[in-house]
Design a protein around this motif. Sequence first.
Motif, PDB file in Angstrom:
ATOM      1  N   ALA A   5       0.833  -1.204   0.000  1.00  0.00           N
ATOM      2  CA  ALA A   5       0.000   0.000   0.000  1.00  0.00           C
ATOM      3  C   ALA A   5       0.865   1.250   0.000  1.00  0.00           C
ATOM      4  CB  ALA A   5      -0.934  -0.016   1.213  1.00  0.00           C
ATOM      5  N   ILE A   6       1.971   1.193   0.713  1.00  0.00           N
ATOM      6  CA  ILE A   6       2.889   2.346   0.744  1.00  0.00           C
ATOM      7  C   ILE A   6       3.366   2.666  -0.670  1.00  0.00           C
ATOM      8  CG2 ILE A   6       5.299   2.905   1.285  1.00  0.00           C
ATOM      9  CD1 ILE A   6       3.836   3.636   3.629  1.00  0.00           C
ATOM     10  N   TYR A   7       3.695   1.625  -1.421  1.00  0.00           N
ATOM     11  CA  TYR A   7       4.166   1.875  -2.783  1.00  0.00           C
ATOM     12  C   TYR A   7       3.026   2.340  -3.686  1.00  0.00           C
ATOM     13  CZ  TYR A   7       6.985   1.588  -6.927  1.00  0.00           C
ATOM     14  OH  TYR A   7       7.668   1.935  -8.063  1.00  0.00           O
ATOM     15  N   LEU A   8       1.864   1.685  -3.556  1.00  0.00           N
ATOM     16  CA  LEU A   8       0.741   2.003  -4.441  1.00  0.00           C
ATOM     17  C   LEU A   8       0.209   3.414  -4.216  1.00  0.00           C
ATOM     18  CD1 LEU A   8      -1.177  -1.380  -4.231  1.00  0.00           C
ATOM     19  CD2 LEU A   8      -0.199  -0.404  -6.299  1.00  0.00           C
ATOM     20  N   PHE A   9       0.127   3.811  -2.956  1.00  0.00           N
ATOM     21  CA  PHE A   9      -0.515   5.092  -2.656  1.00  0.00           C
ATOM     22  C   PHE A   9       0.485   6.150  -2.192  1.00  0.00           C
ATOM     23  CE2 PHE A   9      -3.759   1.756  -1.532  1.00  0.00           C
ATOM     24  CZ  PHE A   9      -4.455   1.876  -2.727  1.00  0.00           C
ATOM     25  N   GLY A  10       1.758   5.785  -2.211  1.00  0.00           N
ATOM     26  CA  GLY A  10       2.794   6.667  -1.667  1.00  0.00           C
ATOM     27  C   GLY A  10       2.855   8.033  -2.321  1.00  0.00           C
ATOM     28  N   ARG A  11       2.479   8.115  -3.600  1.00  0.00           N
ATOM     29  CA  ARG A  11       2.619   9.400  -4.271  1.00  0.00           C
ATOM     30  C   ARG A  11       1.642  10.435  -3.726  1.00  0.00           C
ATOM     31  NH1 ARG A  11      -1.113   9.609  -8.746  1.00  0.00           N
ATOM     32  NH2 ARG A  11      -2.212   7.621  -8.852  1.00  0.00           N
ATOM     33  N   HIS A  12       0.615   9.978  -2.991  1.00  0.00           N
ATOM     34  CA  HIS A  12      -0.320  10.939  -2.395  1.00  0.00           C
ATOM     35  C   HIS A  12       0.128  11.382  -1.007  1.00  0.00           C
ATOM     36  CE1 HIS A  12      -3.390  10.293  -5.474  1.00  0.00           C
ATOM     37  NE2 HIS A  12      -3.166   9.003  -5.364  1.00  0.00           N
ATOM     38  N   LEU A  13       1.148  10.687  -0.478  1.00  0.00           N
ATOM     39  CA  LEU A  13       1.439  10.875   0.948  1.00  0.00           C
ATOM     40  C   LEU A  13       1.940  12.272   1.285  1.00  0.00           C
ATOM     41  CD1 LEU A  13       3.000   7.630   2.441  1.00  0.00           C
ATOM     42  CD2 LEU A  13       0.905   8.814   3.115  1.00  0.00           C
ATOM     43  N   HIS A  14       2.719  12.879   0.397  1.00  0.00           N
ATOM     44  CA  HIS A  14       3.296  14.163   0.789  1.00  0.00           C
ATOM     45  C   HIS A  14       2.215  15.208   1.045  1.00  0.00           C
ATOM     46  CE1 HIS A  14       2.934  14.328  -3.583  1.00  0.00           C
ATOM     47  NE2 HIS A  14       2.927  15.644  -3.513  1.00  0.00           N
ATOM     48  N   GLU A  15       1.050  15.035   0.422  1.00  0.00           N
ATOM     49  CA  GLU A  15      -0.041  15.977   0.667  1.00  0.00           C
ATOM     50  C   GLU A  15      -1.064  15.423   1.656  1.00  0.00           C
ATOM     51  OE1 GLU A  15      -1.467  16.729  -3.251  1.00  0.00           O
ATOM     52  OE2 GLU A  15      -0.164  18.468  -3.519  1.00  0.00           O
ATOM     53  N   ASN A  16      -0.913  14.165   2.009  1.00  0.00           N
ATOM     54  CA  ASN A  16      -1.896  13.528   2.888  1.00  0.00           C
ATOM     55  C   ASN A  16      -1.189  12.683   3.942  1.00  0.00           C
ATOM     56  OD1 ASN A  16      -4.592  14.083   1.326  1.00  0.00           O
ATOM     57  ND2 ASN A  16      -3.138  13.381  -0.206  1.00  0.00           N
ATOM     58  N   MET A  17      -0.381  13.325   4.755  1.00  0.00           N
ATOM     59  CA  MET A  17       0.385  12.560   5.736  1.00  0.00           C
ATOM     60  C   MET A  17      -0.509  11.861   6.753  1.00  0.00           C
ATOM     61  SD  MET A  17       3.455  12.172   5.031  1.00  0.00           S
ATOM     62  CE  MET A  17       4.115  11.482   6.554  1.00  0.00           C
ATOM     63  N   ASP A  18      -1.754  12.348   6.878  1.00  0.00           N
ATOM     64  CA  ASP A  18      -2.659  11.682   7.826  1.00  0.00           C
ATOM     65  C   ASP A  18      -3.075  10.288   7.336  1.00  0.00           C
ATOM     66  OD1 ASP A  18      -4.087  12.779   5.761  1.00  0.00           O
ATOM     67  OD2 ASP A  18      -5.627  13.726   7.002  1.00  0.00           O
ATOM     68  N   TRP A  19      -2.749   9.962   6.087  1.00  0.00           N
ATOM     69  CA  TRP A  19      -3.046   8.609   5.587  1.00  0.00           C
ATOM     70  C   TRP A  19      -2.049   7.585   6.115  1.00  0.00           C
ATOM     71  CZ3 TRP A  19      -4.238   8.842  -0.392  1.00  0.00           C
ATOM     72  CH2 TRP A  19      -5.346   9.673  -0.611  1.00  0.00           C
ATOM     73  N   LEU A  20      -0.871   8.034   6.494  1.00  0.00           N
ATOM     74  CA  LEU A  20       0.244   7.113   6.768  1.00  0.00           C
ATOM     75  C   LEU A  20      -0.127   5.967   7.703  1.00  0.00           C
ATOM     76  CD1 LEU A  20       3.168   6.440   6.128  1.00  0.00           C
ATOM     77  CD2 LEU A  20       3.865   7.944   7.995  1.00  0.00           C
ATOM     78  N   PRO A  21      -0.752   6.261   8.867  1.00  0.00           N
ATOM     79  CA  PRO A  21      -1.069   5.147   9.784  1.00  0.00           C
ATOM     80  C   PRO A  21      -2.034   4.142   9.172  1.00  0.00           C
ATOM     81  CG  PRO A  21      -1.476   7.289  10.823  1.00  0.00           C
ATOM     82  CD  PRO A  21      -1.162   7.563   9.389  1.00  0.00           C
ATOM     83  N   PHE A  22      -2.803   4.554   8.167  1.00  0.00           N
ATOM     84  CA  PHE A  22      -3.772   3.645   7.549  1.00  0.00           C
ATOM     85  C   PHE A  22      -3.163   2.860   6.382  1.00  0.00           C
ATOM     86  CE2 PHE A  22      -6.144   6.925   9.672  1.00  0.00           C
ATOM     87  CZ  PHE A  22      -7.198   6.241  10.252  1.00  0.00           C
ATOM     88  N   ILE A  23      -1.990   3.275   5.962  1.00  0.00           N
ATOM     89  CA  ILE A  23      -1.338   2.641   4.817  1.00  0.00           C
ATOM     90  C   ILE A  23      -0.220   1.711   5.261  1.00  0.00           C
ATOM     91  CG2 ILE A  23       0.203   3.147   2.885  1.00  0.00           C
ATOM     92  CD1 ILE A  23      -1.464   5.509   2.189  1.00  0.00           C
ATOM     93  N   GLU A  24       0.468   2.107   6.316  1.00  0.00           N
ATOM     94  CA  GLU A  24       1.630   1.342   6.766  1.00  0.00           C
ATOM     95  C   GLU A  24       1.265  -0.091   7.094  1.00  0.00           C
ATOM     96  OE1 GLU A  24       5.036   4.001   8.910  1.00  0.00           O
ATOM     97  OE2 GLU A  24       3.140   3.803   9.944  1.00  0.00           O
ATOM     98  N   GLY A  25       2.092  -1.005   6.669  1.00  0.00           N
ATOM     99  CA  GLY A  25       1.947  -2.408   7.057  1.00  0.00           C
ATOM    100  C   GLY A  25       1.086  -3.239   6.108  1.00  0.00           C
ATOM    101  N   TRP A  26       0.432  -2.593   5.120  1.00  0.00           N
ATOM    102  CA  TRP A  26      -0.396  -3.373   4.185  1.00  0.00           C
ATOM    103  C   TRP A  26       0.398  -3.696   2.934  1.00  0.00           C
ATOM    104  CZ3 TRP A  26      -4.977  -5.491   5.330  1.00  0.00           C
ATOM    105  CH2 TRP A  26      -5.656  -5.008   6.453  1.00  0.00           C
TER     106      TRP A  26
END
Length: 167
Positions: free
Chosen positions: A146-167
């Motif tokens: 998930a980090i790789y798939l959705f990572g490009r959105h992370l810099h603008e949506n850091m609040d996603w990180l806890p929901f993406i990590e580990g999948w």
Amino acid sequence: MHDPVLVLNANFEPINVCNTRRAMGLILGGKADLVLNGRGFVHTIAASYPRPSIIRLEKMVHRPRMTVRLTKREVLRRDDYTCQYCGQRTSYLTIDHIIPRHLGGLHAWENLVAACSNCNHRKGGRTLEQAQMRLLRLPVIPPASAIYLFGRHLHENMDWLPFIEGW
Ligand SMILES: [Zn+2]
């Protein structure tokens, strides 16, 4: 209304990114719950609704394991926007077929690398041996985490990180 919204499956697995309009449609249609707001409110004449950043589907959606789509953009991202021959990091990159197509090379992750136009031109329609060039690293199929798939959105949506990590 076009801001990206992270969509979680019923088991909290991140499965998709959609836009705000679609996310609000899912919430108002009773198909998804708001998980994280964080973006203020959308106002209509009748009411105001929290503007979602993350939603979760009510019902579990079963889908095959996700893979990264083979596109030029994803090849460049896998190679960290770096020419795999000379190591130059630039936004002007081309895609090189390591084994040229006219020699039977496949259009596949393992045969594609980012190359600056100089290196691509220098290599031409030749193999690595013929061109006497070598790769910085062997290209692989990128991980479908998930980090790789959705990572490009992370810099603008850091609040996603806890929901993406580990999948
Ligand atoms: Zn280069």
